[in-house]
Design a protein around this motif. Structure first.
Motif, PDB file in Angstrom:
ATOM      1  N   ARG A 239       0.850  -1.210   0.000  1.00  0.00           N
ATOM      2  CA  ARG A 239       0.000   0.000   0.000  1.00  0.00           C
ATOM      3  C   ARG A 239       0.880   1.252   0.000  1.00  0.00           C
ATOM      4  O   ARG A 239       0.576   2.234  -0.671  1.00  0.00           O
TER       5      ARG A 239
ATOM      6  N   ARG B 241       1.412   4.185  -3.125  1.00  0.00           N
ATOM      7  CA  ARG B 241       1.357   5.650  -2.965  1.00  0.00           C
ATOM      8  C   ARG B 241       2.566   6.296  -3.649  1.00  0.00           C
ATOM      9  O   ARG B 241       2.430   7.302  -4.342  1.00  0.00           O
TER      10      ARG B 241
ATOM     11  N   TYR C 205       2.157   6.172  -7.341  1.00  0.00           N
ATOM     12  CA  TYR C 205       1.161   7.156  -7.796  1.00  0.00           C
ATOM     13  C   TYR C 205       1.818   8.538  -7.925  1.00  0.00           C
ATOM     14  O   TYR C 205       1.613   9.247  -8.907  1.00  0.00           O
TER      15      TYR C 205
ATOM     16  N   ASP D  40      -3.561  21.172   3.654  1.00  0.00           N
ATOM     17  CA  ASP D  40      -2.971  19.838   3.840  1.00  0.00           C
ATOM     18  C   ASP D  40      -2.303  19.718   5.201  1.00  0.00           C
ATOM     19  O   ASP D  40      -2.370  18.675   5.846  1.00  0.00           O
TER      20      ASP D  40
ATOM     21  N   LYS E  55      -4.869  19.128   7.777  1.00  0.00           N
ATOM     22  CA  LYS E  55      -5.398  17.768   7.658  1.00  0.00           C
ATOM     23  C   LYS E  55      -4.434  16.763   8.299  1.00  0.00           C
ATOM     24  O   LYS E  55      -4.853  15.884   9.055  1.00  0.00           O
TER      25      LYS E  55
ATOM     26  N   HIS F  88      -5.242  14.362  11.575  1.00  0.00           N
ATOM     27  CA  HIS F  88      -5.170  12.900  11.538  1.00  0.00           C
ATOM     28  C   HIS F  88      -4.092  12.364  12.468  1.00  0.00           C
ATOM     29  O   HIS F  88      -4.266  11.304  13.062  1.00  0.00           O
TER      30      HIS F  88
ATOM     31  N   ALA G 273      -2.642   7.456   5.135  1.00  0.00           N
ATOM     32  CA  ALA G 273      -3.551   7.356   3.986  1.00  0.00           C
ATOM     33  C   ALA G 273      -4.633   8.431   4.015  1.00  0.00           C
ATOM     34  O   ALA G 273      -5.002   8.979   2.988  1.00  0.00           O
ATOM     35  N   ARG G 274      -5.115   8.754   5.230  1.00  0.00           N
ATOM     36  CA  ARG G 274      -6.177   9.761   5.326  1.00  0.00           C
ATOM     37  C   ARG G 274      -5.611  11.174   5.380  1.00  0.00           C
ATOM     38  O   ARG G 274      -6.108  12.085   4.732  1.00  0.00           O
TER      39      ARG G 274
ATOM     40  N   ASP H  86      -3.634  11.887   1.777  1.00  0.00           N
ATOM     41  CA  ASP H  86      -4.221  11.183   0.651  1.00  0.00           C
ATOM     42  C   ASP H  86      -3.703  11.807  -0.642  1.00  0.00           C
ATOM     43  O   ASP H  86      -4.040  12.948  -0.984  1.00  0.00           O
TER      44      ASP H  86
ATOM     45  N   LYS I 272      -4.414  11.498  -3.568  1.00  0.00           N
ATOM     46  CA  LYS I 272      -5.380  11.845  -4.615  1.00  0.00           C
ATOM     47  C   LYS I 272      -6.089  13.169  -4.329  1.00  0.00           C
ATOM     48  O   LYS I 272      -6.687  13.762  -5.235  1.00  0.00           O
ATOM     49  N   THR I 273      -6.054  13.613  -3.088  1.00  0.00           N
ATOM     50  CA  THR I 273      -6.732  14.879  -2.771  1.00  0.00           C
ATOM     51  C   THR I 273      -5.753  15.970  -2.337  1.00  0.00           C
ATOM     52  O   THR I 273      -6.165  17.115  -2.130  1.00  0.00           O
TER      53      THR I 273
END
Lengths: 283, 128
Positions: free
Chosen positions: A25, A29, A32, A209, A212, A216, A267-268, A271, A273-274
């Motif tokens: 996993r 990342r 990606y 970010d 965030k 988290h 991951a959260r 992320d 992708k965001t």
């Protein structure tokens, strides 16, 4: 025999989760990032080079495969070739814990490599303008009060449970556990404080970010703190009632939950992708 | 509101902070009673020495733009908007003009006044 089967099941799960599933996993990342944010368009994301990021990924995966092989070898030795579980009971109790610590070495390597990259980012940042929000930050902007109350309750609950089992005596064991719990919570508190008020590690990270990630991280630290308190209480329980087979489960689950919690946090909180990568673009 | 400082500007960093906070108050971006970040938080976010932010906060407090409430932190002063218009430089010039006129009326020469002024400043500095 049931104890051996239980040991195999838990240990296989630990090997698969920590040395195969989660590493894949993590590398997904990294892949990606390399695919969608290449060095040619996002040079600030790679302070050394894209090749360096690729080599870190390769070393990380190799370390995990090595741990996977060691895990399988240990499993074969202790369960298939040597069936005398009773004779090696004490060693087997400690095996998931010791092996679990070793399984965290690749993550530690990844963390150190990441820190070095961030340090290089700060050193190569030549911008003369610096921005900051004039909004004060406080712990309860990020986590609800009930969660922090939960941390305190779990800590006190674990302590009182230990004292209750030991007839309200501060024995050596109780003192060591209390010291470890305090040290863990102080460390978590320091990490949370650093995230709230410390220096910005990534100079190009957007404010959203950063918020965030802070949120988290504090959530994860609180959850892990509660879990560590429960782990200590569970250990006291199994030691008191001499449930050695349960100790294997607890020791193994301890690392599995820690690994999942740290992955979920990344991951959260980060992320890919965001996340906002505009700050890493070429000037 | 966001603070934006230029570390290569000839204007001292603490002055840039003071001016931007005052501008925020004048424009209504920072309202009376609004909390400000701690010295450590702002210094770390801007990657500057915390003494720089502490100096800016001290000057803003002196000018009545912010007020410190102990462990609760710093807040925008209730009369911050009026106090922002207060020009400390002009006030100093006015006060000194009055003092110098009075001394000259008593017969003191320019060099005597200058020497006495320097002496007072140096003595104060040593005492601090």
């Amino acid at each position: 025999m049931p104890n051996t089967l239980l040991f195999i099941a838990i240990f296989v799960c630990q090997i698969w989760l920590l040395s195969f599933y989660l590493p894949h996993r993590y590398t997904n990342r990294i892949n990606y990032l390399l695919e969608h944010f290449p060095e040619s368009q996002y040079p600030k994301l790679y302070p050394e080079s894209e090749e360096k990021a690729k080599s870190v990924k390769t070393i990380y995966l190799t370390m995990n495969y090595l741990m996977l092989l060691i895990g399988v070898a240990l499993l074969c030795y202790f369960s298939l070739f040597d069936g005398s579980y009773q004779q090696k009971e004490k060693f087997l109790d400690a095996l998931p814990l010791f092996y679990g610590m070793c399984q965290f070495l690749p993550i530690a390597y990844l963390e150190i490599a990441g820190r070095n990259q961030l340090k290089l980012m700060r050193l190569t940042d030549k911008r003369t303008h610096r921005k900051a929000s004039l909004t004060p930050r406080s712990l309860f902007d990020y986590v609800p009060q009930w969660l922090i109350a939960g941390v305190a309750l779990a800590f006190l609950g674990s302590l009182f449970f230990d004292l209750y089992i030991n007839n309200w005596q501060f024995t050596e064991k109780v003192t060591i556990k209390l010291g470890s719990l305090i040290a863990t919570n102080v460390l978590f508190g320091a990490i949370a404080y650093y995230h709230l008020y410390g220096k910005k590690c990534d100079p190009y990270q957007s404010e959203t970010d950063r918020q965030k990630v802070t949120q988290h991280t504090i959530y994860s630290l609180s959850a892990i703190s509660i879990f560590v308190s429960l782990f200590f209480a569970a250990q006291t329980f199994v030691n008191h009632f001499d449930l050695s087979y349960a100790e294997i489960i607890i020791n193994s689950l301890y690392f599995q939950i820690l690994a999942i919690a740290s992955f979920v946090n990344i991951a959260r909180g980060l992320d890919v992708k965001t996340m906002d990568f505009s700050g890493y673009k070429k000037d | 509101m966001e603070i934006d400082i230029d570390i290569e500007s000839p204007i001292p960093l603490f002055n840039q902070l003071v001016e931007q906070i005052k501008r925020g108050v004048t424009k209504g971006q920072l309202l009376p009673g609004a909390p400000l970040p701690s010295i450590r938080q702002l210094a770390n976010d801007l990657a500057v020495n915390s003494k720089t932010v502490a100096k800016a906060y001290k000057l803003l407090e002196r000018d009545g733009v912010i007020e410190s409430k102990g462990y609760r932190g710093s807040f925008i002063h209730q009369s911050a908007k009026q106090n922002c218009h207060f020009d400390i430089n002009q006030w100093l010039i006015d006060k000194l003009t009055d003092a110098v006129s009075l001394l000259k009326k008593s017969g003191a020469t320019n060099s005597e006044i200058r020497n006495a002024f320097n002496h007072v400043i140096n003595t104060q500095q040593e005492q601090n």
